[in-house]
Design a protein around this motif. Structure first.
Motif, PDB file in Angstrom:
ATOM      1  N   LEU A 125     -17.462  32.536 -30.246  1.00  0.00           N
ATOM      2  CA  LEU A 125     -16.571  32.753 -29.098  1.00  0.00           C
ATOM      3  C   LEU A 125     -16.331  31.437 -28.355  1.00  0.00           C
ATOM      4  O   LEU A 125     -15.185  31.092 -28.037  1.00  0.00           O
ATOM      5  CB  LEU A 125     -17.195  33.787 -28.162  1.00  0.00           C
ATOM      6  N   LEU A 126     -17.387  30.699 -28.084  1.00  0.00           N
ATOM      7  CA  LEU A 126     -17.247  29.454 -27.326  1.00  0.00           C
ATOM      8  C   LEU A 126     -16.456  28.419 -28.105  1.00  0.00           C
ATOM      9  O   LEU A 126     -15.614  27.704 -27.544  1.00  0.00           O
ATOM     10  CB  LEU A 126     -18.633  28.916 -26.973  1.00  0.00           C
ATOM     11  N   SER A 127     -16.685  28.338 -29.412  1.00  0.00           N
ATOM     12  CA  SER A 127     -16.008  27.329 -30.229  1.00  0.00           C
ATOM     13  C   SER A 127     -14.501  27.541 -30.240  1.00  0.00           C
ATOM     14  O   SER A 127     -13.725  26.578 -30.321  1.00  0.00           O
ATOM     15  CB  SER A 127     -16.544  27.352 -31.660  1.00  0.00           C
ATOM     16  N   GLU A 128     -14.075  28.783 -30.177  1.00  0.00           N
ATOM     17  CA  GLU A 128     -12.644  29.086 -30.232  1.00  0.00           C
ATOM     18  C   GLU A 128     -11.980  29.074 -28.856  1.00  0.00           C
ATOM     19  O   GLU A 128     -10.772  29.220 -28.756  1.00  0.00           O
ATOM     20  CB  GLU A 128     -12.434  30.440 -30.906  1.00  0.00           C
ATOM     21  N   THR A 129     -12.788  28.916 -27.807  1.00  0.00           N
ATOM     22  CA  THR A 129     -12.255  28.919 -26.449  1.00  0.00           C
ATOM     23  C   THR A 129     -12.181  27.511 -25.862  1.00  0.00           C
ATOM     24  O   THR A 129     -11.204  27.149 -25.206  1.00  0.00           O
ATOM     25  CB  THR A 129     -13.126  29.808 -25.535  1.00  0.00           C
ATOM     26  N   ILE A 130     -13.209  26.698 -26.097  1.00  0.00           N
ATOM     27  CA  ILE A 130     -13.268  25.343 -25.540  1.00  0.00           C
ATOM     28  C   ILE A 130     -12.440  24.386 -26.391  1.00  0.00           C
ATOM     29  O   ILE A 130     -12.506  24.412 -27.624  1.00  0.00           O
ATOM     30  CB  ILE A 130     -14.727  24.847 -25.481  1.00  0.00           C
TER      31      ILE A 130
END
Length: 417
Positions: A125-130
């Motif tokens: 989730l974080l990799s695709e958001t930041i």
């Protein structure tokens, strides 16, 4: 912190949601190691049985990580994160009502499924958001949350055991473990699911992954090398944490290992290592960062093993060991996510990270067997060299992914396929 002011509000919300989830996960998981002495006395179980609970939790966590990765690819990153948070919170809470060893073994194993799954779902989730230029910093900061959770568990343990009898204190600590479930309410309201890319002409059903998809010829090299990095990183870490205290106590006769000062230094070193790795991987690249920390881990372990030291020196030198050991896992989330296309990213990340977890169980065993025919310190130094050497070789076989847009990974993978 100029980069933090640069990211958007949705990015910040996702960052702190993943941070909170991993920190609370750390609290729930570390509480068990703290209450082991109480369980040994209260239930009269042996150290082997306590170790079995810990081992079963780790294996279940590895399986949970793989499962959560597949779920995140099928049903979305946010939903998978919600499921894992509720899962580990529920079974931590239920552990408070265990009446015997067998019940606790089952409940802690089920808790482990959520513990392993939370990392995978949150990392994807974080990799695709930041955004790409700040992804390493965000991932490293989230990894540091484990250290804060560890410290929180120590504080909770000290507080509860100061006012409640041991027979009930450990149950109260596990009961508190239901609190992370409240994070789901925040996730539902404030964290947005990253957009899903669907290839032209492909239906949603066709885009759904299977485990076999990460062994497709277009990504099989990535999967093999990523799994080897996972094996080496976890293998070296578990060998060190399993045998170094024993070596220093039995052969060096150091007493500082059981003190609060030593624990404080190790936790602080872990957090600092994650922060430095977070900053460094966005500067020098993911691959070089992993290699640098792996080499430093080998050097530090061998200094521990071969240099004469007393309690004071041991207390200070425990900082670099914890520091360098933290740098590799702080990079793996970024590296693994940037290697896979979106449709199979969760499955690939979950496999590489958690396959290493399972296989790494053999490294402490290897040290034990080698220690029968050579000094334990020498066995530990050789084992660390093998494990982290594996990390270096596998990292050299992978491309550098620094500043790589997530969408580009999908496009390239699709082209190769």
């Amino acid at each position: 912190m100029n980069w933090y002011r640069d990211i958007s509000t949705p990015e910040k919300r996702t960052l702190w949601s993943c941070f909170a989830g991993w920190a609370l996960d750390g609290v729930d998981t570390q509480l068990f190691s703290l209450v082991i002495p109480t369980l040994l006395v209260t239930w009269g179980i042996g150290k082997g049985q306590a170790g079995l609970i810990g081992g079963a939790t780790l294996v279940a966590g590895a399986l949970g990580g793989l499962l959560a990765g597949m779920l995140s690819d099928r049903y979305g990153r946010v939903r998978a994160l919600q499921i894992t948070v509720v899962w580990f919170s529920l079974f931590t809470f239920l552990s408070a009502f265990a009446q015997n060893f067998e019940q606790l073994l089952v409940l802690k194993s089920l808790q482990g499924v959520g513990f392993g799954g939370e990392w995978t779902a949150g990392a994807v989730l974080l990799s695709e958001t930041i955004r790409a230029e700040h992804r390493g910093k965000a991932m490293g900061i989230v990894q540091s949350a484990w250290g804060f959770g560890w410290a929180g568990a120590v504080l909770l343990y000290t507080l509860v055991f100061s006012f409640v009898s041991p027979d009930w204190a450990w149950r109260l600590l596990f009961g508190i473990g239901v609190i992370p479930a409240g994070l789901v309410l925040y996730l539902r309201r404030n964290v947005v699911e990253p957009p899903r890319a669907v290839m032209p002409g492909a239906s949603t059903r066709q885009a759904l992954p299977t485990v076999r998809s990460i062994f497709d010829r277009s990504v099989i090299r990535t999967t093999i090398m990523g799994a080897l990095i996972g094996v080496g990183a976890h293998g070296g870490y578990h060998a060190i944490t399993t045998w170094l205290p024993t070596y220093l106590k039995t052969e060096r006769h150091l007493s500082v290992l059981g003190t609060g000062g030593y624990l404080a230094v190790v936790i602080t070193a872990f957090i600092c290592g994650c922060f430095v790795s977070a900053w460094l991987q966005d500067r020098i690249g993911r691959r070089l960062n992993v290699i640098l920390f792996a080499v430093c881990c080998v050097a530090t372990v061998n200094l521990y093993v071969f240099l004469p030291m007393g309690d004071t020196a041991m207390l200070f030198l425990s900082f670099p060991l914890g520091f360098f050991a933290a740098g590799i896992p702080a990079t793996l989330g970024t590296l693994f996510n940037e290697l896979y296309p979106q449709g199979i990213r969760g499955t690939g990340v979950g496999f590489c990270y958690n396959f290493g977890r399972i296989v790494s169980a053999g490294f402490p065993v290897l040290v034990g067997h080698m220690g029968n025919s050579m000094p334990l310190g020498s066995a530990l130094g050789i084992d660390a060299g093998i494990a982290y050497g594996l990390v270096v070789v596998a990292a050299l076989m992978l491309p550098e992914t620094k500043d790589r847009p997530i969408a580009m990974v999908a496009a390239n993978a699709a082209t190769r396929a």
